[in-house]
Design a protein around this motif. Structure first.
Motif, PDB file in Angstrom:
ATOM      1  N   PRO A 167       0.834  -1.205   0.000  1.00  0.00           N
ATOM      2  CA  PRO A 167       0.000   0.000   0.000  1.00  0.00           C
ATOM      3  C   PRO A 167       0.865   1.249   0.000  1.00  0.00           C
ATOM      4  N   THR A 168       0.413   2.262  -0.699  1.00  0.00           N
ATOM      5  CA  THR A 168       1.180   3.496  -0.874  1.00  0.00           C
ATOM      6  C   THR A 168       0.266   4.690  -0.667  1.00  0.00           C
ATOM      7  N   LEU A 169       0.819   5.761  -0.104  1.00  0.00           N
ATOM      8  CA  LEU A 169       0.016   6.959   0.166  1.00  0.00           C
ATOM      9  C   LEU A 169       0.825   8.205  -0.160  1.00  0.00           C
ATOM     10  N   SER A 170       0.130   9.203  -0.714  1.00  0.00           N
ATOM     11  CA  SER A 170       0.708  10.538  -0.866  1.00  0.00           C
ATOM     12  C   SER A 170      -0.358  11.559  -0.480  1.00  0.00           C
ATOM     13  N   ALA A 171       0.078  12.695   0.031  1.00  0.00           N
ATOM     14  CA  ALA A 171      -0.873  13.722   0.462  1.00  0.00           C
ATOM     15  C   ALA A 171      -0.172  15.067   0.590  1.00  0.00           C
ATOM     16  N   HIS A 172      -0.954  16.125   0.478  1.00  0.00           N
ATOM     17  CA  HIS A 172      -0.468  17.480   0.736  1.00  0.00           C
ATOM     18  C   HIS A 172      -1.050  17.906   2.076  1.00  0.00           C
ATOM     19  N   VAL A 173      -0.174  18.231   2.995  1.00  0.00           N
ATOM     20  CA  VAL A 173      -0.572  18.548   4.367  1.00  0.00           C
ATOM     21  C   VAL A 173      -0.234  20.005   4.659  1.00  0.00           C
ATOM     22  N   ILE A 174      -1.242  20.767   5.096  1.00  0.00           N
ATOM     23  CA  ILE A 174      -1.042  22.163   5.491  1.00  0.00           C
ATOM     24  C   ILE A 174      -0.989  22.217   7.015  1.00  0.00           C
ATOM     25  N   VAL A 175       0.094  22.811   7.549  1.00  0.00           N
ATOM     26  CA  VAL A 175       0.251  22.891   8.999  1.00  0.00           C
ATOM     27  C   VAL A 175       0.246  24.356   9.448  1.00  0.00           C
ATOM     28  N   ALA A 176       0.041  24.557  10.725  1.00  0.00           N
ATOM     29  CA  ALA A 176      -0.039  25.914  11.288  1.00  0.00           C
ATOM     30  C   ALA A 176       1.320  26.608  11.223  1.00  0.00           C
ATOM     31  N   ARG A 177       1.258  27.922  11.118  1.00  0.00           N
ATOM     32  CA  ARG A 177       2.491  28.704  11.148  1.00  0.00           C
ATOM     33  C   ARG A 177       3.234  28.452  12.467  1.00  0.00           C
ATOM     34  N   GLY A 178       4.536  28.292  12.367  1.00  0.00           N
ATOM     35  CA  GLY A 178       5.345  28.024  13.551  1.00  0.00           C
ATOM     36  C   GLY A 178       5.556  26.549  13.816  1.00  0.00           C
ATOM     37  N   SER A 179       4.800  25.694  13.138  1.00  0.00           N
ATOM     38  CA  SER A 179       4.984  24.249  13.321  1.00  0.00           C
ATOM     39  C   SER A 179       6.255  23.792  12.600  1.00  0.00           C
ATOM     40  N   ASP A 180       6.851  22.749  13.112  1.00  0.00           N
ATOM     41  CA  ASP A 180       8.042  22.165  12.484  1.00  0.00           C
ATOM     42  C   ASP A 180       7.581  21.152  11.439  1.00  0.00           C
ATOM     43  N   CYS A 181       7.729  21.516  10.161  1.00  0.00           N
ATOM     44  CA  CYS A 181       7.237  20.664   9.072  1.00  0.00           C
ATOM     45  C   CYS A 181       7.853  19.264   9.114  1.00  0.00           C
ATOM     46  N   HIS A 182       9.148  19.209   9.418  1.00  0.00           N
ATOM     47  CA  HIS A 182       9.831  17.920   9.411  1.00  0.00           C
ATOM     48  C   HIS A 182       9.314  17.015  10.525  1.00  0.00           C
ATOM     49  N   GLN A 183       9.104  17.586  11.695  1.00  0.00           N
ATOM     50  CA  GLN A 183       8.586  16.785  12.802  1.00  0.00           C
ATOM     51  C   GLN A 183       7.166  16.291  12.506  1.00  0.00           C
ATOM     52  N   VAL A 184       6.347  17.180  11.926  1.00  0.00           N
ATOM     53  CA  VAL A 184       4.970  16.788  11.593  1.00  0.00           C
ATOM     54  C   VAL A 184       4.978  15.648  10.581  1.00  0.00           C
ATOM     55  N   ARG A 185       5.814  15.783   9.541  1.00  0.00           N
ATOM     56  CA  ARG A 185       5.865  14.749   8.511  1.00  0.00           C
ATOM     57  C   ARG A 185       6.270  13.401   9.104  1.00  0.00           C
ATOM     58  N   THR A 186       7.296  13.412   9.952  1.00  0.00           N
ATOM     59  CA  THR A 186       7.763  12.180  10.572  1.00  0.00           C
ATOM     60  C   THR A 186       6.680  11.572  11.456  1.00  0.00           C
ATOM     61  N   ARG A 187       6.004  12.424  12.211  1.00  0.00           N
ATOM     62  CA  ARG A 187       4.954  11.947  13.111  1.00  0.00           C
ATOM     63  C   ARG A 187       3.799  11.313  12.329  1.00  0.00           C
ATOM     64  N   LEU A 188       3.394  11.973  11.248  1.00  0.00           N
ATOM     65  CA  LEU A 188       2.289  11.446  10.447  1.00  0.00           C
ATOM     66  C   LEU A 188       2.685  10.153   9.735  1.00  0.00           C
ATOM     67  N   ALA A 189       3.917  10.089   9.238  1.00  0.00           N
ATOM     68  CA  ALA A 189       4.383   8.868   8.569  1.00  0.00           C
ATOM     69  C   ALA A 189       4.396   7.696   9.552  1.00  0.00           C
ATOM     70  N   ASP A 190       4.847   7.944  10.778  1.00  0.00           N
ATOM     71  CA  ASP A 190       4.848   6.891  11.795  1.00  0.00           C
ATOM     72  C   ASP A 190       3.422   6.451  12.125  1.00  0.00           C
ATOM     73  N   LEU A 191       2.515   7.424  12.204  1.00  0.00           N
ATOM     74  CA  LEU A 191       1.113   7.123  12.496  1.00  0.00           C
ATOM     75  C   LEU A 191       0.518   6.234  11.403  1.00  0.00           C
ATOM     76  N   LEU A 192       0.787   6.567  10.142  1.00  0.00           N
ATOM     77  CA  LEU A 192       0.256   5.786   9.019  1.00  0.00           C
ATOM     78  C   LEU A 192       0.808   4.366   9.025  1.00  0.00           C
ATOM     79  N   HIS A 193       2.060   4.244   9.401  1.00  0.00           N
ATOM     80  CA  HIS A 193       2.671   2.915   9.429  1.00  0.00           C
ATOM     81  C   HIS A 193       2.109   2.065  10.561  1.00  0.00           C
ATOM     82  N   GLU A 194       1.960   2.658  11.732  1.00  0.00           N
ATOM     83  CA  GLU A 194       1.493   1.907  12.893  1.00  0.00           C
ATOM     84  C   GLU A 194       0.003   1.597  12.824  1.00  0.00           C
TER      85      GLU A 194
END
Length: 321
Positions: free
Chosen positions: A253-280
């Motif tokens: 299974p494969t997923l791609s998405a465009h994610v808009i985050v709040a100003r001041g958020s760390d994009c890299h941390q959010v991406r890693t967190r979401l990728a881990d969530l999708l995997h688990e």
């Protein structure tokens, strides 16, 4: 802005495929050996049920051979224009196996109806003995294939061929016994029609499942809307769009998405967190997430966002989509 992807391929995948190949080669050897004997018996007994079983065994052998070829092709690394490699070869193999089952259905229905109307002489004892031997051979082949990874539509296609052939031999054995004891010659043709019905079910199932993969539908056990809502529920996420979920090949299974985050958020941390969530949560190991900061009053970074947009109106500066 952050764009990234994650991979979650098992380290034992190559070893698993080698084991699958051994099971497939063992089943192929059993089937080819018995097929020759069955053709001779079918001609001697003048049995359409035995000949139809022999033809089905030929497709069994072809299905297994095709599965082995597809596995070899699918193992080639990505290169050039084939950025995902040749993994879809296994899905094409499943499609071909499904089509051959349906073609055999058409032939067996035609021949079965013809022989019901004009039943030939059938030698029941030869049919019975050959069919009982066929049950044992196909049971052994089906057992070997059942040990392989049947989550692969490629392996499942070969397994369905062999399993349906075993059912065919059961029906043929019953018909041979009936002809032998009662002289009811139409039993042979009726057995062929029963087999055709079983093959229709298996063939349609293979075409349906492989067709979903080729049409890039989401896996049947994953709900894109549920995934979108879960991603949008993250504290830093304001919106998710261009969400695509598909299957490259069985178990991929494969997923791609465009994610808009709040100003001041760390994009890299959010991406890693979401990728881990999708995997688990969903066992999606290959994800590509484009993460951008949202700016009220500006566009959403996509001129033409595809599919539904997922957001929490209490967090999103864009409001309720």
């Amino acid at each position: 802005m952050s764009g990234g992807h994650g991979h979650g391929h098992g380290h034992g995948h190559a070893l698993s495929q080698e084991a699958d190949k051994r099971y497939l080669w063992g089943a192929l050897a059993l089937i080819l050996t018995f097929m020759v004997a069955e053709v001779v018996a079918g001609v001697v007994a003048n049995s359409i049920a035995l000949i139809s079983d022999a033809a089905h065994m030929l497709t069994d052998a072809s299905a297994i051979a095709l599965a082995l070829i597809a596995m070899r092709i699918a193992a080639r690394p990505p290169k050039g224009a084939y950025t995902f490699g040749y993994k879809r070869a296994e899905i094409l193999s499943a499609q071909i196996n499904g089509v051959t089952l349906l073609l055999l259905v058409a032939y067996f229905v035609y021949e079965g109806v013809h022989r019901i109307l004009e039943p030939p002489d059938v030698h029941g004892p030869i049919v019975l003995v050959t069919a009982v031997a066929g049950i044992a051979v196909n049971a052994g082949a089906a057992l070997l294939l059942s040990k392989a990874n049947r989550r692969s539509l490629n392996v499942e296609g070969a397994f369905q061929h062999v399993l349906n052939d075993m059912y065919a031999f059961v029906a043929t054995a019953v018909s041979g016994l009936v002809v032998w004891l009662t002289g009811f010659r139409q039993a042979d043709a009726i057995a062929a029609l029963v087999v055709a019905a079983l093959m229709l079910k298996a063939g349609w199932g293979l075409l349906r499942d492989s067709g979903r993969v080729l049409l890039q539908a989401a896996p049947s056990d994953l709900d894109p809307d549920e995934i979108g809502r879960l991603l949008a529920a993250d504290a830093d996420v304001e919106e998710v769009h261009d969400l695509h979920v598909w299957t490259v090949t069985s178990g991929y299974p494969t997923l791609s998405a465009h994610v808009i985050v709040a100003r001041g958020s760390d994009c890299h941390q959010v991406r890693t967190r979401l990728a881990d969530l999708l995997h688990e949560r969903f066992a999606i190991g290959h994800t590509t997430l484009q993460v951008d900061h949202g700016v009220p009053g500006l566009d959403r970074h996509c001129a033409d966002p595809h599919g539904p947009r997922h957001s929490d109106p209490l967090k999103s500066p864009y409001g309720d989509p």
